[in-house]
Scaffold this motif. Structure first.
Motif, PDB file in Angstrom:
ATOM      1  N   ASP A  91       0.503  -1.359   0.270  1.00 23.01           N
ATOM      2  CA  ASP A  91       0.057   0.366   0.729  1.00 23.01           C
ATOM      3  C   ASP A  91       0.859   1.408   0.105  1.00 23.01           C
ATOM      4  O   ASP A  91       1.653   1.207   0.724  1.00 23.01           O
ATOM      5  CB  ASP A  91      -0.568   0.315   0.859  1.00 23.01           C
ATOM      6  N   ARG A 124      -6.165  -0.657   6.322  1.00 27.90           N
ATOM      7  CA  ARG A 124      -6.703  -0.480   5.120  1.00 27.90           C
ATOM      8  C   ARG A 124      -5.722  -1.919   4.382  1.00 27.90           C
ATOM      9  O   ARG A 124      -6.115  -2.006   3.250  1.00 27.90           O
ATOM     10  CB  ARG A 124      -5.258   0.951   4.125  1.00 27.90           C
ATOM     11  N   LEU A 125      -5.049  -2.584   5.451  1.00 28.71           N
ATOM     12  CA  LEU A 125      -3.806  -3.680   4.927  1.00 28.71           C
ATOM     13  C   LEU A 125      -5.267  -4.736   4.771  1.00 28.71           C
ATOM     14  O   LEU A 125      -4.852  -6.273   4.234  1.00 28.71           O
ATOM     15  CB  LEU A 125      -3.322  -3.811   5.553  1.00 28.71           C
ATOM     16  N   LYS A 128      -5.596  -6.137   1.556  1.00 22.21           N
ATOM     17  CA  LYS A 128      -4.543  -6.655   0.597  1.00 22.21           C
ATOM     18  C   LYS A 128      -4.273  -8.109   0.994  1.00 22.21           C
ATOM     19  O   LYS A 128      -2.904  -8.695   1.393  1.00 22.21           O
ATOM     20  CB  LYS A 128      -3.562  -5.577   0.950  1.00 22.21           C
TER      21      LYS A 128
END
Length: 332
Positions: A91, A124-125, A128
């Motif tokens: 990211d 945010r991860l 992912k």
């Protein structure tokens, strides 16, 4: 490394029996990372009644940082303890932590990483394939080299300085007039010993633990970068846990965070003392030189700020302003 990971049985594949969490990290076992991993393990094992155990793999035994992150994303490694510089490959927003002089003190770093900015960055991860449990630290980067004492901006000129494969750090080192040489950390000692590179940036504990001082003559306390450390769990593994065990993972990371940071901050002055006793010459940049370096690096910060989520930058600047720093840019 890939073969080693894929041939190890996945601990969480549909079993209710005792599980083992493998934690990959690149430093020696006696580095603060290792101390943090052991504390994390003690807490997890105690709170799960031994149902989940933790085993650390130091010194990149099962992979360097980037491969370990990929392995965790793929569900063949449970936890990677890694620099946020490496996470920026997953990211780009994590590149905000790579900016030179982003934090002025430990207090600022703790407040940002443990507050709204850090919480959002870890969140945010999840898209992912990773769950960010919390942030630990490596600390402030100093500059070592074998050619001359770095006391002014001109002293950086022409030095071949190792960096990780990170665009912000490469640009920053080059902007100072040095020549950035991206290189895996496992190759740094040999590179310095053979004079393939003149120097490197790193924290006092890292320089000491990896015996970099044996092949360097000078260290300059520049506090050029601050290096946060992300504790990343495979989302596949995390999702296999009960809500209670998921909470234990987050709580254990936070409790171990205090232990890891305290160990790192206690070791820094002691490491410098021992390295100086071994013959390493040290100096601290004065305020005028630091200001000149910050001004020289401002174009680098401006360039890379443009590639970072504006909301992250705005929130970071707001939080830094609350702490008394006017901007995330180093010229302030």
């Amino acid at each position: 490394m890939a073969l080693a990971l894929t041939t190890v049985p996945v601990a969480f594949a549909g079993t209710a029996s005792a599980q083992t969490i493998r934690v990959s990290y690149v430093t020696a076992a006696d580095h603060p990372y290792g101390i943090g991993v052991r504390k994390f393990g003690e807490i997890v094992e105690a709170k799960t009644g031994g149902k989940i155990r933790v085993r650390g793999f130091p010194s990149g035994q099962i992979g360097a940082e980037v491969p370990s992150i990929s392995a965790a994303q793929g569900g063949i490694l449970e936890v990677a303890v890694t620099s946020t510089a490496a996470v920026s490959g997953v990211d780009k927003a994590f590149g905000v932590f790579d900016l030179p002089y982003i934090f002025a003190s430990d207090r600022e770093a703790d407040a940002i990483l443990d507050g709204p900015v850090g919480t959002e960055m870890l969140r945010r991860l999840e898209s992912k394939g990773l769950v960010g449990l919390c942030f630990w630290e490596a600390g402030f980067h100093q500059v070592t080299n074998s050619r001359r004492a770095v006391k002014g901006l001109d002293d950086f000129r022409g030095l071949k300085i190792r960096t990780i494969q990170n665009p912000v750090m490469i640009d920053a080192v080059n902007a100072l007039g040095s020549n950035a040489v991206p290189m895996p950390y496992t190759e740094v000692y040999t590179g310095l010993e053979t004079k393939a590179i003149d120097g490197q940036t790193g924290t006092y504990p890292l320089i000491f633990a990896n015996k970099i001082f044996e092949v360097q003559k000078y260290v300059t306390e520049a506090n050029l970068f601050y290096a946060p450390v992300a504790v990343l769990m495979s989302k596949k593994f995390f999702d296999s846990l009960s809500p209670a065990d998921q909470a234990i993972m987050r709580d254990a990371c936070a409790e171990a965070r205090t232990t890891e940071r305290e160990a790192n901050r206690a070791l820094s002055p002691e490491a410098l003392k021992q390295m100086r006793a071994a013959g390493l010459e040290s100096n601290v940049l004065d305020a005028a030189t630091t200001a000149a370096i910050k001004e020289k690096l401002k174009p680098v910060v401006d360039k890379h700020m443009k590639g970072i989520d504006p909301e992250i930058v705005a929130t970071l600047q707001t939080e830094l302003a609350k702490l008394g720093q006017g901007s995330a840019a180093p010229a302030k």
